[in-house]
Motif scaffolding. Structure first.
Motif, short mmCIF file in Angstrom:
data_model
loop_
_atom_site.label_atom_id
_atom_site.label_comp_id
_atom_site.label_asym_id
_atom_site.label_seq_id
_atom_site.Cartn_x
_atom_site.Cartn_y
_atom_site.Cartn_z
N TRP A 147 0.84 -1.21 0.00
CA TRP A 147 0.00 0.00 0.00
C TRP A 147 0.87 1.25 0.00
O TRP A 147 0.58 2.22 -0.69
N TRP A 148 1.96 1.22 0.75
CA TRP A 148 2.84 2.38 0.84
C TRP A 148 3.86 2.41 -0.29
O TRP A 148 4.24 3.49 -0.76
N HIS A 189 -2.67 1.51 9.60
CA HIS A 189 -4.11 1.62 9.38
C HIS A 189 -4.87 0.83 10.46
O HIS A 189 -4.40 -0.21 10.91
N GLY A 190 -6.06 1.32 10.80
CA GLY A 190 -6.95 0.55 11.67
C GLY A 190 -6.29 0.19 12.99
O GLY A 190 -5.80 1.06 13.71
N MET A 191 -6.29 -1.11 13.30
CA MET A 191 -5.66 -1.50 14.56
C MET A 191 -4.16 -1.20 14.52
O MET A 191 -3.53 -1.00 15.57
N GLY A 192 -3.57 -1.17 13.33
CA GLY A 192 -2.18 -0.75 13.20
C GLY A 192 -1.99 0.72 13.55
O GLY A 192 -0.95 1.11 14.09
N ALA A 193 -3.00 1.54 13.27
CA ALA A 193 -2.94 2.95 13.68
C ALA A 193 -3.11 3.09 15.18
O ALA A 193 -2.48 3.95 15.81
N ASP A 194 -3.96 2.24 15.79
CA ASP A 194 -4.05 2.22 17.26
C ASP A 194 -2.68 1.91 17.86
O ASP A 194 -2.27 2.52 18.85
N VAL A 212 -4.89 10.92 10.32
CA VAL A 212 -5.91 10.92 9.27
C VAL A 212 -7.11 10.10 9.74
O VAL A 212 -6.96 8.95 10.18
N ASN A 213 -8.29 10.68 9.62
CA ASN A 213 -9.54 9.97 9.92
C ASN A 213 -10.64 10.45 8.98
O ASN A 213 -10.53 11.54 8.40
N GLY A 214 -11.69 9.65 8.86
CA GLY A 214 -12.89 10.08 8.18
C GLY A 214 -13.86 10.69 9.19
O GLY A 214 -13.95 10.22 10.33
N GLU A 215 -14.59 11.71 8.79
CA GLU A 215 -15.52 12.38 9.69
C GLU A 215 -16.56 11.39 10.23
O GLU A 215 -17.02 11.52 11.38
N ARG A 216 -16.92 10.38 9.40
CA ARG A 216 -17.96 9.44 9.81
C ARG A 216 -17.39 8.04 10.03
O ARG A 216 -18.08 7.04 9.86
N GLY A 266 -16.03 7.70 5.73
CA GLY A 266 -15.90 6.77 6.84
C GLY A 266 -14.56 6.05 6.87
O GLY A 266 -13.50 6.64 6.66
N TYR A 267 -14.63 4.75 7.10
CA TYR A 267 -13.42 3.93 7.26
C TYR A 267 -12.89 3.56 5.88
O TYR A 267 -13.39 2.66 5.23
N GLU A 268 -11.87 4.29 5.43
CA GLU A 268 -11.24 4.04 4.14
C GLU A 268 -9.72 4.06 4.32
O GLU A 268 -9.22 4.51 5.35
N THR A 269 -9.00 3.62 3.31
CA THR A 269 -7.54 3.65 3.41
C THR A 269 -6.97 5.03 3.12
O THR A 269 -5.87 5.36 3.52
N TYR A 270 -7.71 5.86 2.39
CA TYR A 270 -7.30 7.23 2.04
C TYR A 270 -5.98 7.24 1.28
O TYR A 270 -5.03 7.96 1.62
N PHE A 271 -5.96 6.47 0.21
CA PHE A 271 -4.79 6.38 -0.65
C PHE A 271 -4.43 7.74 -1.24
O PHE A 271 -3.25 8.03 -1.48
N GLU A 272 -5.45 8.59 -1.47
CA GLU A 272 -5.17 9.89 -2.08
C GLU A 272 -4.37 10.82 -1.17
O GLU A 272 -3.88 11.86 -1.62
N GLU A 273 -4.23 10.46 0.10
CA GLU A 273 -3.46 11.30 1.02
C GLU A 273 -1.97 10.99 0.97
O GLU A 273 -1.15 11.72 1.57
#
Length: 774
Positions: free
Chosen positions: A484-485, A548-553, A595-599, A630-637
């Motif tokens: 992904w990276w 990402h996700g639990m990896g971001a935690d 990085v987070n999604g508002e929803r 919501g919960y996305e990978t946000y590749f565009e960032e």
């Protein structure tokens, strides 16, 4: 190397003065002290949410300690104290070409307040329509969407079946589909519409499509041929300058063969103009000069050996072979004194060889003219490498004694030598771009440690690479996160383009659904970091942690627990929870890009307290919130994240710090390592137990300019590591631990201490010269 800027950007976006369907919005920006720039509409904010607004405004005077920058797709929040002033609020209006698409709305049901990952989605069709499926408590929900507005920076997406709208960055759409949407939204027979499409693609930085539109205007509207020719010429030159900037990034990434071939073949003057052509020729000339210098160096070394004393010749041949194997475009400057002395008749052959071989080890500023002394330095290099490679304590004692016995080998020279050492551990043969797995050697009975790794193109142990440690999300694998990276060998991603080594520790069970705050995860990350430092050339001041996700935690937990290790942390879709609720004041010099999604669940509420406190107190934090998503990978960032990382370095040798700890594994902090810690720090914390008050233990380190060192920690003993950046070894030093003076006098720097720390951590950028035990 020349650095070129996009000097024609302004004229290009305004090429079509008669373009129709224009809209305006403020083109403001916020520039952070790091140099990172956020573009959009800046607004001063009282807090991240209503709760933090109340916390920030308890007094009678209204406070606005944050800036929010809205670019249409996302909001960025940053602390006022990290912003350069004045802020550009967008006094000039930037025109964007905008096209509308119409869709018939059905009934408009409410979408879920929290939006998880898409179960499935179709691609947008030529009319800008698609269907996404969400998983809800009531089962899958199919949501029909349509793009209603096309802008160069983002498109507006509205649901025709539900109440939901948000923005998507325009470059995320396939170019061919975007072109078909523009066909629906414009009149291809109208030359003003066709010119507007040219400007649209230029503003979207889609230059191939812009040139195709220009060609269509030239073909269909002969009366506009002159406009088309001038526009095409400017686009080509602008693209050439943009390519030069990319070429510069490839050079910075150590991809010199790519940069050389690209500069040599892609910039003919008749196509790109004189400025880009001359800059490319300069780059080509510099590379060719470096090749010539390399051949000249090896020739001179061999020629001068003939005049050296017979007993030194065998050593000189071995040293020349080592230089030949390690000689690289980026380390040629170490031999500058040698090359400058080529025609100096006052120097003997041996003195010239001494300049070469001592400069190779210590750097050009420390080159010597005594060949026997230079040979002793090569003996020291051999002993140091053996010291770093062996696990036998008695063997290390012998090697240390041999080092001390070498005349003229001081700790200052050992520190300089370390900077240019070969890697102590042999790296497995890895293909750049491919994802491989490395097992870290462990003792019998210890938990296995493994990480996936990807090297960038043209990897060389002579170039210092930034390192990105990535933590995968639930339901994903370490290899997926690396790709992904970094992309793949066939399709290089941003990490490869920017020259990052990427590793992913195998930190979780295969079906693990959430982060469990196990200290074993910290061990996986830190030991993987130590191993990769010893096998590959890592710039330890540019180590980033992301996930990402639990990896971001996990990123929140590990970043706050070990802030002295990283240059920055990038949690995506993560929550700052548990230990982070107590550790968020640790490491104020550590930078964050969140990085987070508002929803996405309740992300802002979960993270607001810690992030708001950090921003108010001047920590370098960027909070990026994607609006209504919501919960996305946000590749565009990704591109923006790499731009941010490129501006950040670890804070080294922090002279004053405070920290709180709740676990024994978090006690090694900056330059102290407490031991014999209270048993309480090994006890598991029951986080959901009602009415339990959790108290963290305090730690503190301070090295004053007056050569006093003050330490406070909860252990019964501690190891203290000191360096010239913290104390002056030529002056008396006072060391106080937990209120008691433990040492007063002159500290003796120790080669053994320096090498022991380097052997364990592999950190060449932060060397400690003395170790104290109390």
């Amino acid at each position: 190397m020349p650095v070129l800027t996009r000097q024609w950007c302004g004229p290009l976006v305004m090429l079509a003065a008669t373009a129709i369907l224009s809209s305006t919005l403020p083109a403001g920006e916020v520039r952070m002290k790091s140099g990172f720039v956020l573009r959009g509409t800046p607004v001063e904010m009282a807090g991240l949410n209503p709760t933090t607004e109340r916390q920030n405004n308890r007094g009678p005077i209204a406070q606005t300690p944050l800036w929010m920058v809205d670019d249409g797709v996302r909001r960025f929040f940053v602390g006022y104290r990290q912003v350069e002033r004045p802020v550009d609020r967008g006094g000039q209006l930037l025109q964007y070409e905008t096209f509308e698409l119409e869709h018939v709305a059905r009934s408009r049901d409410m979408t879920p307040a929290s939006i998880g990952a898409f179960v499935s989605k179709t691609e947008f069709d030529e009319f800008g329509r698609r269907v996404v499926t969400l998983a809800t408590e009531r089962g899958p929900v199919h949501i029909h969407q349509g793009i209603t507005r096309l802008r160069p920076d983002y498109v507006k997406v509205e649901s025709t079946s539900h109440r939901w709208e948000y923005g998507l960055d325009t470059p995320t759409l396939p170019a061919d589909v975007l072109g078909k949407m523009l066909d629906q939204a414009s009149d291809v027979t109208n030359h003003r519409d066709r010119k507007a499409r040219v400007v649209f693609f230029l503003q979207a930085e889609m230059y191939r499509q812009a040139r195709e539109e220009v060609a269509a205007v030239r073909r269909d509207f002969p009366e506009d041929a002159a406009w088309a020719d001038e526009t095409d010429r400017r686009i080509v030159q602008f693209v050439a300058l943009r390519a030069m900037n990319e070429l510069q990034r490839r050079q910075d990434a150590g991809q010199h063969a790519t940069a050389y071939q690209f500069a040599k073949s892609q910039f003919p003057i008749e196509r790109v103009g004189p400025e880009a052509h001359d800059a490319a020729r300069e780059i080509v000339a510099e590379y060719e000069q470096a090749l010539s210098r390399r051949e000249r160096i090896l020739f001179l070394l061999g020629m001068l050996e003939v005049d050296a004393s017979d007993e030194l010749v065998p050593r000189l041949r071995a040293m020349r072979a080592a230089v030949r194997d390690e000689l690289h475009y980026e380390n040629l400057e170490r031999l500058d004194p040698f090359l400058r002395a080529e025609d100096d008749e006052t120097l003997s052959a041996e003195q010239k060889l001494a300049l070469a071989y001592s400069g190779w080890l210590l750097g050009s500023a420390n080159a010597l003219v005594d060949l026997k002394e230079a040979v002793r330095l090569w003996d020291a290099r051999f002993l140091v490498l053996e010291y770093l490679r062996t696990n036998d304590p008695s063997r290390r004692n012998t090697l240390h004694s041999d080092l001390k016995a070498l005349e003229g080998v001081s700790i200052e020279r050992i520190a300089a030598l370390v900077d240019n050492l070969p890697l102590p551990l042999e790296a497995p043969p890895l293909d750049p771009g491919a994802i491989s797995t490395i097992d870290v050697p462990t003792k019998v009975g210890e938990t296995p440690i493994r990480y996936s790794i990807q090297l960038p193109p043209e990897y060389s142990p002579q170039h210092r690479y930034p390192l990105l440690i990535v933590m995968h999300a639930e339901g994903r694998t370490p290899n997926y996160e690396v790709a992904w990276w970094g992309g793949t060998a066939d399709q290089p991603g941003w990490a490869q383009r920017r020259g990052y080594i990427v590793i992913a520790p195998h930190y979780a069970e295969e079906k693990q659904g959430k982060y469990d705050y196990n200290v074993a995860v910290h061990t996986q990350v830190l030991e993987s970091l130590r191993d990769v430092r010893k096998r590959f050339r890592i710039d330890s001041d540019r180590v980033f942690l992301a996930g990402h996700g639990m990896g971001a935690d996990a990123c929140f937990d590990i970043g706050f627990s070990h802030p002295h290790v990283f240059a920055g942390v990038v949690p995506i879709n993560g929550f700052s929870d548990r230990y982070a609720n107590y550790y968020f004041e640790n490491g104020p010099d550590l930078s964050w890009y969140v990085v987070n999604g508002e929803r996405d669940r309740n992300a802002l509420e979960e993270n607001a307290r810690e992030l708001n406190h950090m921003m108010r107190h001047g920590v370098d934090v960027v909070y990026c919130e994607y609006k209504s998503r919501g919960y996305e990978t946000y590749f565009e960032e990704l591109e923006r994240i790499f731009d941010w990382m490129g501006l950040h370095r670890r804070a080294t040798f922090v002279r004053e710090w405070e920290a709180e700890i709740l676990r024994h594994a978090d006690a090694d902090m900056y330059w102290i390592a407490p031991h014999d810690l209270p048993d309480k720090l090994r006890e598991p914390i029951i986080w959901d137990q009602p009415r339990r008050r959790i108290r963290a233990m305090q730690m503190e380190g301070k090295a004053t300019v007056g050569n006093a060192v003050y330490i406070r920690h909860p252990g019964r003993g501690t190891t203290i590591w000191l360096a010239p950046e913290l104390v002056d070894f030529d002056e008396r030093v006072k060391v106080s631990v937990n209120g008691r003076v433990k040492f007063t006098g002159y500290l003796q720097p120790s080669i053994e201490a320096l090498l022991d720390d380097l052997r364990v951590r592999g950190d060449r950028e932060q060397l400690y010269w003395a170790r104290l035990e109390y």
